[in-house]
Design a protein around this motif. Structure first.
Motif, PDB file in Angstrom:
ATOM      1  N   CYS A 189       7.165  -7.214 -12.114  1.00  0.00           N
ATOM      2  CA  CYS A 189       7.306  -5.799 -12.515  1.00  0.00           C
ATOM      3  C   CYS A 189       8.749  -5.307 -12.548  1.00  0.00           C
ATOM      4  O   CYS A 189       9.032  -4.274 -13.137  1.00  0.00           O
ATOM      5  CB  CYS A 189       6.492  -4.914 -11.588  1.00  0.00           C
ATOM      6  SG  CYS A 189       7.294  -4.612  -9.999  1.00  0.00           S
ATOM      7  N   HIS A 203       0.997  -4.774  -6.999  1.00  0.00           N
ATOM      8  CA  HIS A 203       1.537  -5.087  -5.680  1.00  0.00           C
ATOM      9  C   HIS A 203       2.099  -3.835  -5.017  1.00  0.00           C
ATOM     10  O   HIS A 203       2.634  -2.965  -5.700  1.00  0.00           O
ATOM     11  CB  HIS A 203       2.665  -6.127  -5.791  1.00  0.00           C
ATOM     12  CG  HIS A 203       2.170  -7.465  -6.228  1.00  0.00           C
ATOM     13  ND1 HIS A 203       2.814  -8.224  -7.167  1.00  0.00           N
ATOM     14  CD2 HIS A 203       1.075  -8.171  -5.842  1.00  0.00           C
ATOM     15  CE1 HIS A 203       2.142  -9.339  -7.354  1.00  0.00           C
ATOM     16  NE2 HIS A 203       1.086  -9.340  -6.573  1.00  0.00           N
ATOM     17  N   HIS A 218       4.935  -2.613  -3.233  1.00  0.00           N
ATOM     18  CA  HIS A 218       6.324  -2.842  -2.826  1.00  0.00           C
ATOM     19  C   HIS A 218       6.707  -1.830  -1.748  1.00  0.00           C
ATOM     20  O   HIS A 218       6.202  -0.713  -1.736  1.00  0.00           O
ATOM     21  CB  HIS A 218       7.256  -2.691  -4.025  1.00  0.00           C
ATOM     22  CG  HIS A 218       7.074  -3.764  -5.057  1.00  0.00           C
ATOM     23  ND1 HIS A 218       7.745  -4.959  -5.002  1.00  0.00           N
ATOM     24  CD2 HIS A 218       6.278  -3.821  -6.145  1.00  0.00           C
ATOM     25  CE1 HIS A 218       7.384  -5.702  -6.040  1.00  0.00           C
ATOM     26  NE2 HIS A 218       6.495  -5.044  -6.745  1.00  0.00           N
ATOM     27  N   CYS A 255       2.414  -1.424  -8.162  1.00  0.00           N
ATOM     28  CA  CYS A 255       3.199  -1.555  -9.389  1.00  0.00           C
ATOM     29  C   CYS A 255       2.292  -2.090 -10.500  1.00  0.00           C
ATOM     30  O   CYS A 255       1.097  -2.306 -10.276  1.00  0.00           O
ATOM     31  CB  CYS A 255       4.372  -2.496  -9.149  1.00  0.00           C
ATOM     32  SG  CYS A 255       3.851  -4.206  -8.867  1.00  0.00           S
ATOM     33  N   CYS A 278       7.360 -10.884  -8.011  1.00  0.00           N
ATOM     34  CA  CYS A 278       6.558  -9.992  -8.852  1.00  0.00           C
ATOM     35  C   CYS A 278       7.284  -9.747 -10.173  1.00  0.00           C
ATOM     36  O   CYS A 278       8.475  -9.455 -10.185  1.00  0.00           O
ATOM     37  CB  CYS A 278       6.305  -8.672  -8.142  1.00  0.00           C
ATOM     38  SG  CYS A 278       5.261  -7.556  -9.110  1.00  0.00           S
TER      39      CYS A 278
END
Ligand SMILES: [Zn+2]
Length: 367
Positions: free
Chosen positions: A333, A274, A276, A270, A331
């Motif tokens: 995002c 990261h 996901h 992302c 996170c």
């Protein structure tokens, strides 16, 4: 495979409300495996999981270690293609995929690539930091690298490793000549390759004081396999700086993804860098001593689960990697599903990964 179809048709690839459907699709896959793969049935029987009814959560699905797949070939019915795990030396596993698995993988890839803005109609030039497809090389890495060059129309494809009668050789000069030409054009350039490998190119360019400003929209796509995402020799910050310095590509245009033949799910980083977990898979971190599932934030063995494939029993595989699953809310995002961080390997082994093999070839480069 009704539930698999439904799962892989999910609108939002990071929808957190699909765990029931996911478990259902896993049970459906389990039912197929125990009736089509004698070895799998024996393993399941040994664990006292005799029917889908014994599976109360994803934790209960019988787990097959990837190391075992490298030593033994498992089959579960007819298949369309076979992929070999990376490993230029050492053992490799052969995984079989049937038509339905390929369709599911395609749906997943399109959905994720679209979500992460990687699919584009704008024609671009590809520089593949890897092997040129050749009949002697059947590894999935080569196939994936080629498939990735279809995400935006290709004007040209250039490979850093060329197949010669002496095996694969790096073509550094060819790449520099290509960069000189591309820099003057309008078409974006897309790099595709292993991180370690791409970083090596940055270093070579920097040493030779060769700096480029590639056209707007150029991207670096990092992938290739699971093992390459261990702590790299270069930390991410240095990597981003070098990308900017040598090729003029900004951090936001660096896209990372990974997958593994034994778990062909596309993990795409992302904006917070990261990985996901998408709806198509589930990850359980297990205690290395007693294999009990651990809570998020704890380090343990990485167990990967997905009902993508029928022709091989890769429903739940245990890697020899150590990782941590973090809460998605950590996170910024916006994706809520947890993300995986790979820490390293359980024990150092002599098995060479594909990237390491490629790095060895590059060491022989003359600049
Ligand atoms: Zn994120």
């Amino acid at each position: 495979m009704k539930l698999r179809r439904k799962l892989f048709s999910s609108k939002d690839p990071y929808d957190c409300n699909r765990s029931e459907l996911f478990l259902g699709a896993c049970k459906e896959n389990f039912n197929h495996l125990i009736t089509h793969c004698e070895d799998y049935k024996k393993i399941a029987d040994g664990l006292n999981i005799r029917s889908a009814g014994d599976i109360k959560s994803v934790h209960d699905i019988p787990v097959i270690p990837t190391m075992l797949m490298k030593q033994h070939e498992f089959r579960a019915g007819p298949y369309t293609i076979m992929a070999t795990s990376s490993g230029t030396s050492g053992h490799a596993s052969h995984i079989f995929f049937e038509w339905g698995a390929l369709i599911s993988a395609l749906k997943m890839s399109v959905k994720l690539m679209r979500y992460h803005g990687i699919i584009s109609m704008k024609p671009c030039r590809y520089i593949v930091m890897g092997y040129k497809p050749h009949r002697s090389n059947k590894t999935a890495v080569v196939k994936t690298a080629y498939l990735t060059t279809l995400l935006a129309p290709a004007i040209s494809r250039k490979y850093i490793l060329k197949h010669t009668h002496d095996g694969y050789k790096p073509d550094f000069e060819g790449i520099v000549a290509a960069l000189r030409k591309y820099e003057k054009g309008k078409a974006p350039v897309r790099f595709m390759g292993f991180p370690s490998y791409t970083f090596f190119l940055f270093q070579l360019l920097d040493e030779k004081k060769l700096y480029f400003k590639l056209p707007k929209g150029s991207k670096i796509m990092l992938g290739g396999g699971w093992k390459q995402f261990y702590r790299e020799a270069a930390d991410k910050e240095t990597f981003y700086k070098m990308a900017k310095k040598t090729l003029g590509i900004d951090e936001e245009n660096i896209v990372e993804f990974f997958g593994a033949v034994e778990h062909p799910i596309l993990y795409t980083a992302c904006t917070g860098h990261h990985f996901h977990v998408p709806v198509y898979s589930n990850i359980v971190i297990r205690d290395p001593v007693n294999l009990e599932p651990l809570e998020n934030g704890k380090t343990g063995l990485v167990n990967l689960i997905s009902p993508l494939c029928k022709a091989s029993p890769i429903l739940s595989v245990m890697t020899d990697d150590l990782g941590i699953l973090h809460d998605g809310s950590d996170c910024p995002c916006g994706v809520k599903s947890p993300y995986l961080e790979i820490i390293g390997r359980v024990a150092p082994t002599e098995i060479k990964t594909c990237a390491a093999g490629a790095a060895d070839i590059l060491k022989g480069v003359n600049v």
